[in-house]
Design an enzyme around this catalytic site. Structure first.
Site, short mmCIF file in Angstrom:
data_model
loop_
_atom_site.label_atom_id
_atom_site.label_comp_id
_atom_site.label_asym_id
_atom_site.label_seq_id
_atom_site.Cartn_x
_atom_site.Cartn_y
_atom_site.Cartn_z
N LYS A 32 0.83 -1.20 0.00
CA LYS A 32 0.00 0.00 0.00
C LYS A 32 0.87 1.25 0.00
O LYS A 32 1.74 1.41 0.85
CB LYS A 32 -0.91 0.04 1.24
CG LYS A 32 -1.59 1.40 1.39
CD LYS A 32 -2.41 1.55 2.65
CE LYS A 32 -2.38 3.02 3.06
NZ LYS A 32 -3.40 3.37 4.08
N ASP A 59 -3.55 4.24 -2.27
CA ASP A 59 -4.65 4.66 -1.38
C ASP A 59 -4.62 6.16 -1.17
O ASP A 59 -4.20 6.64 -0.11
CB ASP A 59 -4.52 3.90 -0.05
CG ASP A 59 -5.72 4.14 0.86
OD1 ASP A 59 -6.79 4.55 0.36
OD2 ASP A 59 -5.58 3.90 2.07
N LYS A 61 -7.47 8.10 -1.79
CA LYS A 61 -8.83 8.50 -1.40
C LYS A 61 -9.31 9.76 -2.11
O LYS A 61 -9.62 10.78 -1.47
CB LYS A 61 -8.90 8.68 0.13
CG LYS A 61 -8.57 7.43 0.93
CD LYS A 61 -8.77 7.66 2.42
CE LYS A 61 -8.65 6.42 3.27
NZ LYS A 61 -7.35 5.74 3.27
N ASP A 64 -13.59 14.65 -5.12
CA ASP A 64 -13.69 15.98 -5.72
C ASP A 64 -14.82 15.93 -6.73
O ASP A 64 -15.53 14.92 -6.81
CB ASP A 64 -12.34 16.36 -6.36
CG ASP A 64 -12.11 17.87 -6.37
OD1 ASP A 64 -13.05 18.63 -6.67
OD2 ASP A 64 -10.98 18.29 -6.08
N THR A 123 -13.36 4.84 9.37
CA THR A 123 -13.56 4.17 10.66
C THR A 123 -13.13 5.05 11.84
O THR A 123 -13.40 4.71 12.98
CB THR A 123 -12.80 2.83 10.72
OG1 THR A 123 -11.46 3.08 10.32
CG2 THR A 123 -13.43 1.80 9.82
N ARG A 214 1.84 -1.68 10.86
CA ARG A 214 2.82 -1.78 11.95
C ARG A 214 3.15 -3.20 12.42
O ARG A 214 4.31 -3.45 12.78
CB ARG A 214 2.37 -0.88 13.10
CG ARG A 214 2.60 0.59 12.77
CD ARG A 214 1.79 1.51 13.63
NE ARG A 214 0.38 1.39 13.34
CZ ARG A 214 -0.56 2.14 13.91
NH1 ARG A 214 -0.22 3.05 14.82
NH2 ARG A 214 -1.83 1.99 13.59
O1 C5P Z 1 -0.21 -0.06 11.12
P1 C5P Z 1 -1.59 -0.54 10.83
O2 C5P Z 1 -1.69 -2.01 10.56
O3 C5P Z 1 -2.60 -0.05 11.83
O4 C5P Z 1 -1.92 0.19 9.46
C1 C5P Z 1 -3.15 0.04 8.86
C2 C5P Z 1 -3.16 0.74 7.54
O5 C5P Z 1 -4.51 0.78 7.08
C3 C5P Z 1 -2.68 2.18 7.58
O6 C5P Z 1 -2.08 2.43 6.32
C4 C5P Z 1 -3.94 2.98 7.73
O7 C5P Z 1 -3.86 4.23 7.13
C5 C5P Z 1 -4.94 2.11 6.98
N1 C5P Z 1 -6.31 2.26 7.41
C6 C5P Z 1 -6.72 1.99 8.70
N2 C5P Z 1 -8.02 2.10 9.05
C7 C5P Z 1 -8.91 2.46 8.15
C8 C5P Z 1 -8.55 2.74 6.84
C9 C5P Z 1 -7.22 2.62 6.51
O8 C5P Z 1 -5.92 1.65 9.54
N3 C5P Z 1 -10.18 2.54 8.48
#
Ligand code: C5P
Length: 242
Positions: A32, A59, A61, A64, A123, A214
């Site tokens: 991503k 991603d 998003k 517009d 979310t 992460r």
């Molecule tokens: O580090 P982690 O696993 O929390 O990262 C989740 C990824 O998914 C990040 O790139 C975050 O921006 C994305 N994301 C999220 N929750 C959402 C939409 C996207 O954590 N509702």
């Protein structure tokens, strides 16, 4: 395991990107690229990933007026991502413009059309914030409503929390793609995510792809962390075939 895990490159530095992608090697072949990396490094990040034969979930998003999104998507298709995101709340005409731009530019370039994926309700929006924004029906209903609108315009799928995935799967059918973030393997740090699911639970709820940041990128041994996650995915998929 058929590219079910998308590793999130939430970083602003190409050296870190190269280091991680090299470390993960063949374990991960889908990445991503979000706002942080794209706004810092630009197209070079995607060109690098493509040079490593990696697939890209871009991603950004987009949200517009239809004409602007149409031109924007057209430009992004030149970078050959596999998936591109837009906000479903941009409305029917905007979603149609995004789908049209992806198809038309891909045809001109003679490449497969990138799939267009919609964001429904972020979310990070909780019930209180939702009310402040003027929402009256429950968020879960709005998520399904926007997913159905997106599907109706030819959008290929949505990003959704594992908690929302089952309702979307029920409303939109088997072919509609569901991409879920907020994934935490057993025992991993939750970080700032509030409603998380394990890889197996997210797949059981109907997810097609898991976006994982992460738990892989901050792991002491990222390749081992990714391999463990892929093993959990594989175990789940095998258990379903029996
Ligand atoms: O580090 P982690 O696993 O929390 O990262 C989740 C990824 O998914 C990040 O790139 C975050 O921006 C994305 N994301 C999220 N929750 C959402 C939409 C996207 O954590 N509702």
């Amino acid at each position: 395991v058929d590219n079910k895990v998308i590793a999130a490159l939430d970083m602003a530095d190409m050296n870190k990107v190269r280091q991680l992608v090299e470390t993960l090697g063949d374990t991960i072949d889908f990445y991503k690229v979000g706002m942080e990396l794209f706004y810092s490094v630009g197209a070079a990040a995607i060109e690098y990933l493509r040079s490593c034969n990696k697939k890209v979930f871009l991603d950004l998003k987009l949200h517009d007026i239809p004409n602007t999104v149409e031109q924007g998507i057209g430009a992004l298709v030149e970078l050959r991502p596999t998936l591109i995101t837009v906000h479903a709340s941009g409305g029917r005409a905007m979603l149609q413009a995004a789908v049209r731009a992806a198809a038309q530019r891909a045809e001109v370039l003679g490449i497969p059309r990138p799939k267009i994926i919609a964001i429904t309700v972020l979310t990070s929006i909780n019930d209180q914030e939702w009310t402040v924004l003027g929402g009256t029906s429950p968020i879960s209903e709005q998520v399904v409503r926007l997913a159905q609108l997106a599907q109706d315009t030819g959008i290929d799928g949505v990003v959704a929390s594992p908690q929302e995935a089952a309702a979307i799967r029920a409303a939109c059918g088997r072919e509609f793609l569901i991409i879920t973030p907020g994934i935490r393997p057993q025992g991993a740090a939750v970080n700032d995510q509030s409603r998380t699911a394990t890889p197996a639970a997210a797949l059981a709820a109907g997810a097609d792809y898991l976006v994982i940041g992460r738990p892989i990128t901050q792991a002491t041994f990222p390749a081992a962390a990714a391999a463990d996650i892929l093993q959990e995915v594989e175990d789940y998929l095998c258990s379903q075939q029996k």
